[in-house]
Design a protein around this motif. Structure first.
Motif, PDB file in Angstrom:
ATOM      1  N   ASN A 142       0.841  -1.197   0.000  1.00 23.62           N
ATOM      2  CA  ASN A 142       0.000   0.000   0.000  1.00 23.62           C
ATOM      3  C   ASN A 142       0.877   1.248   0.000  1.00 23.62           C
ATOM      4  O   ASN A 142       0.924   1.990   0.989  1.00 23.62           O
ATOM      5  CB  ASN A 142      -0.920  -0.016   1.230  1.00 23.62           C
ATOM      6  CG  ASN A 142      -1.765  -1.268   1.286  1.00 23.62           C
ATOM      7  OD1 ASN A 142      -2.769  -1.383   0.616  1.00 23.62           O
ATOM      8  ND2 ASN A 142      -1.329  -2.245   2.075  1.00 23.62           N
ATOM      9  N   GLU A 176      -4.637 -10.247  -0.954  1.00 21.91           N
ATOM     10  CA  GLU A 176      -6.065  -9.969  -0.896  1.00 21.91           C
ATOM     11  C   GLU A 176      -6.275  -8.525  -0.468  1.00 21.91           C
ATOM     12  O   GLU A 176      -5.317  -7.834  -0.098  1.00 21.91           O
ATOM     13  CB  GLU A 176      -6.752 -10.949   0.064  1.00 21.91           C
ATOM     14  CG  GLU A 176      -6.641 -12.387  -0.410  1.00 21.91           C
ATOM     15  CD  GLU A 176      -7.426 -13.376   0.436  1.00 21.91           C
ATOM     16  OE1 GLU A 176      -8.257 -12.937   1.261  1.00 21.91           O
ATOM     17  OE2 GLU A 176      -7.194 -14.588   0.273  1.00 21.91           O
ATOM     18  N   GLN A 177      -7.519  -8.090  -0.514  1.00 16.23           N
ATOM     19  CA  GLN A 177      -7.835  -6.696  -0.181  1.00 16.23           C
ATOM     20  C   GLN A 177      -9.081  -6.624   0.691  1.00 16.23           C
ATOM     21  O   GLN A 177      -9.945  -7.498   0.622  1.00 16.23           O
ATOM     22  CB  GLN A 177      -8.088  -5.877  -1.461  1.00 16.23           C
ATOM     23  CG  GLN A 177      -6.876  -5.754  -2.358  1.00 16.23           C
ATOM     24  CD  GLN A 177      -7.202  -4.941  -3.599  1.00 16.23           C
ATOM     25  OE1 GLN A 177      -8.256  -5.081  -4.199  1.00 16.23           O
ATOM     26  NE2 GLN A 177      -6.272  -4.069  -3.977  1.00 16.23           N
ATOM     27  N   ARG A 178      -9.140  -5.569   1.488  1.00 18.04           N
ATOM     28  CA  ARG A 178     -10.348  -5.258   2.252  1.00 18.04           C
ATOM     29  C   ARG A 178     -10.336  -3.778   2.598  1.00 18.04           C
ATOM     30  O   ARG A 178      -9.290  -3.121   2.557  1.00 18.04           O
ATOM     31  CB  ARG A 178     -10.465  -6.112   3.509  1.00 18.04           C
ATOM     32  CG  ARG A 178      -9.443  -5.814   4.585  1.00 18.04           C
ATOM     33  CD  ARG A 178      -9.747  -6.492   5.906  1.00 18.04           C
ATOM     34  NE  ARG A 178      -9.927  -7.915   5.737  1.00 18.04           N
ATOM     35  CZ  ARG A 178     -10.036  -8.779   6.727  1.00 18.04           C
ATOM     36  NH1 ARG A 178      -9.947  -8.364   7.969  1.00 18.04           N
ATOM     37  NH2 ARG A 178     -10.203 -10.057   6.510  1.00 18.04           N
ATOM     38  N   ILE A 179     -11.507  -3.282   2.923  1.00 21.93           N
ATOM     39  CA  ILE A 179     -11.623  -1.881   3.349  1.00 21.93           C
ATOM     40  C   ILE A 179     -11.260  -1.802   4.823  1.00 21.93           C
ATOM     41  O   ILE A 179     -11.775  -2.555   5.652  1.00 21.93           O
ATOM     42  CB  ILE A 179     -13.061  -1.349   3.144  1.00 21.93           C
ATOM     43  CG1 ILE A 179     -13.457  -1.420   1.661  1.00 21.93           C
ATOM     44  CG2 ILE A 179     -13.199   0.067   3.687  1.00 21.93           C
ATOM     45  CD1 ILE A 179     -12.711  -0.453   0.772  1.00 21.93           C
ATOM     46  N   TRP A 180     -10.352  -0.900   5.160  1.00 23.65           N
ATOM     47  CA  TRP A 180      -9.962  -0.678   6.553  1.00 23.65           C
ATOM     48  C   TRP A 180      -9.924   0.823   6.790  1.00 23.65           C
ATOM     49  O   TRP A 180      -9.206   1.540   6.096  1.00 23.65           O
ATOM     50  CB  TRP A 180      -8.600  -1.309   6.841  1.00 23.65           C
ATOM     51  CG  TRP A 180      -8.219  -1.284   8.287  1.00 23.65           C
ATOM     52  CD1 TRP A 180      -8.697  -2.075   9.285  1.00 23.65           C
ATOM     53  CD2 TRP A 180      -7.253  -0.421   8.906  1.00 23.65           C
ATOM     54  NE1 TRP A 180      -8.106  -1.761  10.484  1.00 23.65           N
ATOM     55  CE2 TRP A 180      -7.218  -0.752  10.276  1.00 23.65           C
ATOM     56  CE3 TRP A 180      -6.434   0.600   8.433  1.00 23.65           C
ATOM     57  CZ2 TRP A 180      -6.389  -0.088  11.181  1.00 23.65           C
ATOM     58  CZ3 TRP A 180      -5.608   1.250   9.332  1.00 23.65           C
ATOM     59  CH2 TRP A 180      -5.588   0.904  10.691  1.00 23.65           C
ATOM     60  N   VAL A 221     -10.476   2.865   3.644  1.00 20.95           N
ATOM     61  CA  VAL A 221      -9.492   2.797   2.560  1.00 20.95           C
ATOM     62  C   VAL A 221      -9.289   1.336   2.159  1.00 20.95           C
ATOM     63  O   VAL A 221      -9.216   0.449   3.016  1.00 20.95           O
ATOM     64  CB  VAL A 221      -8.135   3.403   3.008  1.00 20.95           C
ATOM     65  CG1 VAL A 221      -7.090   3.277   1.922  1.00 20.95           C
ATOM     66  CG2 VAL A 221      -8.312   4.860   3.412  1.00 20.95           C
ATOM     67  N   LEU A 222      -9.191   1.096   0.853  1.00 18.13           N
ATOM     68  CA  LEU A 222      -8.916  -0.253   0.367  1.00 18.13           C
ATOM     69  C   LEU A 222      -7.449  -0.580   0.616  1.00 18.13           C
ATOM     70  O   LEU A 222      -6.555   0.142   0.158  1.00 18.13           O
ATOM     71  CB  LEU A 222      -9.226  -0.346  -1.133  1.00 18.13           C
ATOM     72  CG  LEU A 222      -9.096  -1.744  -1.745  1.00 18.13           C
ATOM     73  CD1 LEU A 222     -10.135  -2.695  -1.151  1.00 18.13           C
ATOM     74  CD2 LEU A 222      -9.242  -1.664  -3.258  1.00 18.13           C
ATOM     75  N   ARG A 223      -7.207  -1.656   1.367  1.00 20.73           N
ATOM     76  CA  ARG A 223      -5.835  -2.057   1.696  1.00 20.73           C
ATOM     77  C   ARG A 223      -5.556  -3.450   1.176  1.00 20.73           C
ATOM     78  O   ARG A 223      -6.411  -4.342   1.234  1.00 20.73           O
ATOM     79  CB  ARG A 223      -5.613  -2.047   3.215  1.00 20.73           C
ATOM     80  CG  ARG A 223      -5.619  -0.670   3.823  1.00 20.73           C
ATOM     81  CD  ARG A 223      -5.152  -0.687   5.262  1.00 20.73           C
ATOM     82  NE  ARG A 223      -3.771  -1.128   5.357  1.00 20.73           N
ATOM     83  CZ  ARG A 223      -3.378  -2.255   5.963  1.00 20.73           C
ATOM     84  NH1 ARG A 223      -4.256  -3.055   6.512  1.00 20.73           N
ATOM     85  NH2 ARG A 223      -2.114  -2.566   6.011  1.00 20.73           N
ATOM     86  N   SER A 224      -4.336  -3.650   0.674  1.00 18.98           N
ATOM     87  CA  SER A 224      -3.885  -4.968   0.226  1.00 18.98           C
ATOM     88  C   SER A 224      -3.004  -5.579   1.302  1.00 18.98           C
ATOM     89  O   SER A 224      -2.301  -4.868   2.034  1.00 18.98           O
ATOM     90  CB  SER A 224      -3.077  -4.836  -1.063  1.00 18.98           C
ATOM     91  OG  SER A 224      -3.869  -4.280  -2.089  1.00 18.98           O
TER      92      SER A 224
END
Length: 195
Positions: free
Chosen positions: A22, A157-161, A164-167
């Motif tokens: 990121n 993988e990715q998720r919203i944290w 913000v979208l984080r890988s």
């Protein structure tokens, strides 16, 4: 896994962070990182070496329910980061320090939650009966060391944290979803072992 191969993995390689995947992350100025140490410990079994991991209690404030190495914050009474990792491993999983051969420190890892983790690479040299610390650890288990140090087994993988979208890296094994700092530290070790 032979100790000499593990010792070679201690040579070279820089620090890692939750921001590796990121690069656009903006860190707050003047942030203070808390020093922690974890024990990256494997033990030889007939089917091959296995890595010791924990599932953190779902009631913890930091990283509840996540898969993690035994470890924690550096206390004033700890003589070193290695001492902190050994103390925490004894408290969290009942691993006696005399059953551990410390090989050295891996490069540190900075987390998005404000910790600097120093992984202590070690071998468990004698059998012990894991005893999860009530309230902190829900489960103590092992996974094949060769699986979690094979770069081909890692995914991004990715998720919203926090909006913000984080890988982030993952290395799932059976029912265990290994991700975040634990997976990133293992990914770094995998890279050093495969060179």
């Amino acid at each position: 896994m032979k100790a000499d191969a593990l010792r070679r993995a201690l040579i070279g390689g820089g620090a890692s962070s939750d921001f590796d995947l990121n690069p656009g992350t903006v860190l707050p100025p003047g942030r203070i990182l808390r020093a922690t140490a974890v024990l990256v410990a494997m033990q030889d079994f007939p089917g091959g070496p296995r890595l010791l991991l924990t599932k953190r209690s779902s009631h913890l404030q930091h990283h509840p329910g996540q898969i993690a190495f035994p470890g924690g914050k550096l206390d004033e009474t700890d003589a070193s980061l290695t001492a902190a990792a050994l103390r925490e491993a004894q408290e969290e999983v009942g691993l006696p320090p005399h059953c551990v051969q410390v090989l050295g420190e891996l490069p540190s890892h900075e987390t998005v939650t404000g910790f600097t983790i120093t992984p202590i690479l070690a071998q468990i040299t004698a059998p012990f009966t894991p005893k999860p610390e009530a309230g902190e650890v829900d489960e103590v288990f092992t996974v094949p060391f060769d699986f979690v140090t094979n770069p081909a087994n890692f995914k991004v993988e990715q998720r919203i944290w926090r909006g913000v979208l984080r890988s982030y890296y993952t290395v799932p094994y059976g029912p265990y979803y290994i991700w975040g700092a634990t997976a990133r530290i293992l990914r770094g070790l995998a890279e050093r072992l495969s060179r």
